[in-house]
Design a protein around this motif. Structure first.
Motif, PDB file in Angstrom:
ATOM      1  N   GLU A 194     -42.582 -34.971 -29.915  1.00  0.00           N
ATOM      2  CA  GLU A 194     -42.957 -33.795 -30.701  1.00  0.00           C
ATOM      3  C   GLU A 194     -44.441 -33.867 -30.994  1.00  0.00           C
ATOM      4  O   GLU A 194     -44.920 -34.843 -31.574  1.00  0.00           O
ATOM      5  CB  GLU A 194     -42.162 -33.763 -32.016  1.00  0.00           C
ATOM      6  CG  GLU A 194     -42.537 -32.578 -32.895  1.00  0.00           C
ATOM      7  CD  GLU A 194     -41.793 -32.569 -34.228  1.00  0.00           C
ATOM      8  OE1 GLU A 194     -40.562 -32.718 -34.216  1.00  0.00           O
ATOM      9  OE2 GLU A 194     -42.456 -32.432 -35.264  1.00  0.00           O
ATOM     10  N   VAL A 231     -42.455 -21.783 -25.563  1.00  0.00           N
ATOM     11  CA  VAL A 231     -42.195 -23.026 -24.847  1.00  0.00           C
ATOM     12  C   VAL A 231     -40.954 -22.810 -23.984  1.00  0.00           C
ATOM     13  O   VAL A 231     -39.905 -22.420 -24.480  1.00  0.00           O
ATOM     14  CB  VAL A 231     -41.966 -24.200 -25.824  1.00  0.00           C
ATOM     15  CG1 VAL A 231     -41.682 -25.481 -25.050  1.00  0.00           C
ATOM     16  CG2 VAL A 231     -43.179 -24.384 -26.729  1.00  0.00           C
ATOM     17  N   VAL A 255     -38.210 -24.338 -21.329  1.00  0.00           N
ATOM     18  CA  VAL A 255     -37.638 -25.562 -20.760  1.00  0.00           C
ATOM     19  C   VAL A 255     -37.369 -25.300 -19.280  1.00  0.00           C
ATOM     20  O   VAL A 255     -36.484 -24.533 -18.916  1.00  0.00           O
ATOM     21  CB  VAL A 255     -36.338 -25.971 -21.486  1.00  0.00           C
ATOM     22  CG1 VAL A 255     -35.753 -27.232 -20.853  1.00  0.00           C
ATOM     23  CG2 VAL A 255     -36.613 -26.195 -22.964  1.00  0.00           C
ATOM     24  N   THR A 271     -37.881 -25.774 -29.194  1.00  0.00           N
ATOM     25  CA  THR A 271     -38.661 -25.025 -28.200  1.00  0.00           C
ATOM     26  C   THR A 271     -38.579 -23.529 -28.467  1.00  0.00           C
ATOM     27  O   THR A 271     -39.557 -22.812 -28.291  1.00  0.00           O
ATOM     28  CB  THR A 271     -38.197 -25.340 -26.767  1.00  0.00           C
ATOM     29  OG1 THR A 271     -36.786 -25.147 -26.675  1.00  0.00           O
ATOM     30  CG2 THR A 271     -38.540 -26.768 -26.385  1.00  0.00           C
ATOM     31  N   VAL A 313     -44.084 -27.506 -29.464  1.00  0.00           N
ATOM     32  CA  VAL A 313     -44.253 -28.288 -28.238  1.00  0.00           C
ATOM     33  C   VAL A 313     -43.414 -29.552 -28.395  1.00  0.00           C
ATOM     34  O   VAL A 313     -43.737 -30.449 -29.176  1.00  0.00           O
ATOM     35  CB  VAL A 313     -45.735 -28.617 -27.973  1.00  0.00           C
ATOM     36  CG1 VAL A 313     -45.869 -29.490 -26.737  1.00  0.00           C
ATOM     37  CG2 VAL A 313     -46.526 -27.325 -27.805  1.00  0.00           C
ATOM     38  N   TYR A 314     -42.300 -29.581 -27.677  1.00  0.00           N
ATOM     39  CA  TYR A 314     -41.271 -30.589 -27.917  1.00  0.00           C
ATOM     40  C   TYR A 314     -40.468 -30.812 -26.639  1.00  0.00           C
ATOM     41  O   TYR A 314     -40.189 -29.865 -25.897  1.00  0.00           O
ATOM     42  CB  TYR A 314     -40.332 -30.095 -29.029  1.00  0.00           C
ATOM     43  CG  TYR A 314     -39.177 -31.023 -29.322  1.00  0.00           C
ATOM     44  CD1 TYR A 314     -39.299 -32.044 -30.267  1.00  0.00           C
ATOM     45  CD2 TYR A 314     -37.965 -30.894 -28.639  1.00  0.00           C
ATOM     46  CE1 TYR A 314     -38.247 -32.903 -30.528  1.00  0.00           C
ATOM     47  CE2 TYR A 314     -36.905 -31.753 -28.895  1.00  0.00           C
ATOM     48  CZ  TYR A 314     -37.049 -32.754 -29.843  1.00  0.00           C
ATOM     49  OH  TYR A 314     -36.011 -33.609 -30.102  1.00  0.00           O
ATOM     50  N   ALA A 315     -40.113 -32.047 -26.385  1.00  0.00           N
ATOM     51  CA  ALA A 315     -39.218 -32.364 -25.273  1.00  0.00           C
ATOM     52  C   ALA A 315     -38.365 -33.556 -25.672  1.00  0.00           C
ATOM     53  O   ALA A 315     -38.735 -34.322 -26.560  1.00  0.00           O
ATOM     54  CB  ALA A 315     -40.015 -32.679 -24.014  1.00  0.00           C
ATOM     55  N   ILE A 348     -41.238 -29.051 -19.663  1.00  0.00           N
ATOM     56  CA  ILE A 348     -41.452 -27.803 -20.400  1.00  0.00           C
ATOM     57  C   ILE A 348     -42.743 -27.154 -19.921  1.00  0.00           C
ATOM     58  O   ILE A 348     -43.623 -27.831 -19.386  1.00  0.00           O
ATOM     59  CB  ILE A 348     -41.521 -28.032 -21.932  1.00  0.00           C
ATOM     60  CG1 ILE A 348     -42.609 -29.056 -22.290  1.00  0.00           C
ATOM     61  CG2 ILE A 348     -40.174 -28.490 -22.465  1.00  0.00           C
ATOM     62  CD1 ILE A 348     -42.874 -29.180 -23.785  1.00  0.00           C
ATOM     63  N   PHE A 358     -45.738 -24.376 -21.363  1.00  0.00           N
ATOM     64  CA  PHE A 358     -46.218 -23.671 -22.546  1.00  0.00           C
ATOM     65  C   PHE A 358     -47.704 -23.413 -22.389  1.00  0.00           C
ATOM     66  O   PHE A 358     -48.347 -23.933 -21.478  1.00  0.00           O
ATOM     67  CB  PHE A 358     -45.962 -24.504 -23.813  1.00  0.00           C
ATOM     68  CG  PHE A 358     -46.634 -25.852 -23.787  1.00  0.00           C
ATOM     69  CD1 PHE A 358     -46.007 -26.945 -23.212  1.00  0.00           C
ATOM     70  CD2 PHE A 358     -47.908 -26.023 -24.313  1.00  0.00           C
ATOM     71  CE1 PHE A 358     -46.631 -28.188 -23.160  1.00  0.00           C
ATOM     72  CE2 PHE A 358     -48.539 -27.259 -24.275  1.00  0.00           C
ATOM     73  CZ  PHE A 358     -47.894 -28.342 -23.697  1.00  0.00           C
TER      74      PHE A 358
END
Ligand code: CU
Length: 505
Positions: free
Chosen positions: A129, A138, A140, A159, A164-166, A176, A178
């Motif tokens: 994160e 964002v 996926v 997302t 901004v996260y995976a 992802i 973005f």
């Protein structure tokens, strides 16, 4: 059945896009909301259709944004466009394992589509994160197949909110896409409880300053050793805390400190991406006498601004090193001179006071010892033990065991251990074989009647304890952190925060 499947979600999502755009337009017509929903722009340079709904925008606008995303990624309607964008996207790879995120600095261009692959090479689930970094949206693109239900839900939730996260299961990856428009500097972490504290943090630089590192990063594979092109390599043979001798100018003790970017070897062949004073972690030992006039010429050769704060000793407010409070920040290439009278006697520290959560763990700290001018020493040998954590390593004086320097003493010798915590975690430090007396705390003497004799002392960030150890019990002993995951390297014991104590007969 398959026909129905392909038709049904497609129609619903198109409907939701239309609804959300209507919702966005409606929201925009209410004055207070105008700044939150800036409308729809189909003419961005990449033709990237964005509904610029911030996280504060109406739920329907957010939902629309998420559905739009899955269409772009998922092959209905705009698949061709998504592929063209992917070809032009800046590729970034982030690798997770226990307990680190690599590379140590992640450069992300602003205003450009970024395709970020989060690869989990560890043994347990991890996520990534970028704290506080919101994108217009964002998407996926590729999803780790074996995520736990909770993590999978988290990935969707984060997302779709533009975070901004995976997240990825062990041995898998999530990709992802973005685009972020504003420059800035962020901390990225694994949000699983305890993982950040164990070292799973990294720095994300968006936009200005990011382009330089970016080309390099695109060619970088995700090996365990971060390569930083402009950082010099400092081998394990070189130790931190080397005492620097002053020049005497009109009775003033003048020291030079330069902050620079280095690769610091914490174990043979294993490096951290470090910021260091005079090329060492911890920075040089500055040892002066009570009442000395001390001047420190500081030069910033880091790629970012910084300051130095001298911690604990008495000094004029203007020398306190807090940017925008007591002085302007020292920009790259600039210098600043600190000056103070050395007082009182004791164990003190110095460290960065700018972008501290990033800069200090990278190694921007050192030790200042103010000795009495006359008083006779109450010990035979002095040892400094600076604790810190970096990139999943638990360090004493910038090294992980077995690269730490053993303490050698003769039976009966009185050893003063100046224990200093310059990390971000609490460490209960335990001495085998010979108990110690706590003779000073944070640079102030403990009156003899109030001194505790102990074998564990728990030290928090910024604290100092002076421990007097009478080495009456010969043997090979250990001084180590009693949080046992801190005496490991990469999950293997022994490692990390251990110093051997060798007491001869
Ligand atoms: Cu510890």
């Amino acid at each position: 059945m398959s026909n129905l499947h392909s038709w049904f979600p497609g129609r619903i999502s198109m409907l939701m896009v239309v609804l959300s755009l209507v919702a966005a337009a409606c929201t925009a017509s209410y004055g207070a909301q105008v700044t939150e929903v800036t409308g729809v722009n189909e003419q961005t340079p990449e033709g990237y259709l964005q509904a610029q709904a911030t996280p504060q925008a109406s739920p329907s606008a957010r939902a629309g944004s998420a559905v739009l995303s899955s269409e772009q990624a998922g092959g209905t309607g705009q698949a061709g466009q998504a592929q063209r964008e992917s070809a032009a996207a800046a590729e970034v790879t982030v690798t997770a394992k226990e307990f680190q995120l690599q590379p140590a600095t992640i450069a992300i261009p602003a205003g450009k589509v970024v395709r970020l692959t989060f690869r989990n090479e560890g043994a347990v689930e991890h996520d990534f994160e970028v704290q506080g970094l919101r994108a217009d949206e964002v998407v996926v693109v590729e999803r780790s197949a074996n995520l736990s239900a909770a993590m999978s839900a988290n990935l969707d939730q984060q997302t779709s909110a533009g975070q901004v996260y995976a997240a990825a299961a062990p041995g898998e990856a999530t990709t992802i896409e973005f685009k972020v428009s504003t420059s800035g500097r962020y901390q990225a972490v694994c949000t699983i409880p305890g993982h950040k504290e164990a070292g799973m943090t990294t720095e994300v630089v968006v936009g200005r300053g990011a382009s330089q590192g970016h080309d390099h990063q695109m060619h970088q594979n995700s090996g365990s050793m971060p390569h930083v092109s402009h950082a010099s390599v400092v081998k394990a043979g070189k130790y931190g805390l080397q005492e620097i001798k002053p020049r005497i100018v009109h009775g003033v003790k003048v020291f030079n400190l330069t902050a620079e970017h280095v690769k610091w070897e914490v174990l043979p062949g294993e490096y951290i991406d470090a910021y260091a004073y005079n090329g060492m972690v911890p920075g040089p030992l500055i040892r002066v006498k009570e009442g000395d006039r001390v001047r420190i010429h500081f030069k910033n050769e880091l790629p970012e601004p910084t300051t130095i704060h001298f911690h604990g000793n008495t000094l004029p407010n203007s020398m306190d090193g807090v940017p925008d409070v007591t002085q302007p920040v020292v920009k790259p290439g600039q210098s600043f001179t600190y000056e103070f009278k050395a007082e009182p006697v004791g164990t003190f520290i110095y460290h960065t006071h700018h972008n501290s959560a990033i800069q200090e763990p990278k190694g921007l700290y050192g030790v200042l010892i103010i000795e009495p001018r006359h008083q006779k020493k109450s010990y035979d040998q002095e040892v400094i033990q600076v604790l810190s954590e970096a990139e999943g390593y638990y360090l004493i004086n910038g090294k992980a065991f077995p690269a730490t320097t053993p303490i050698k003493a003769k039976r009966g010798e009185r050893v003063l251990v100046r224990l200093i915590n310059l990390g971000q975690m609490v460490h209960p430090m335990h001495m085998h074989g010979n108990p110690f007396e706590i003779v000073a705390t944070d640079g102030h003497d403990v009156p003899p009647a109030a001194r505790l004799t102990k074998d564990v002392v728990t030290i928090g960030p910024g604290e100092r304890y002076d421990l007097l150890v009478k080495m009456d019990n010969p043997g090979k002993w250990m001084f180590h952190c009693h949080i046992l995951s801190h005496v490991q390297n990469h999950g293997q014991e022994p490692g990390g925060m251990i110093t051997l104590v060798n007491v001869s007969k």
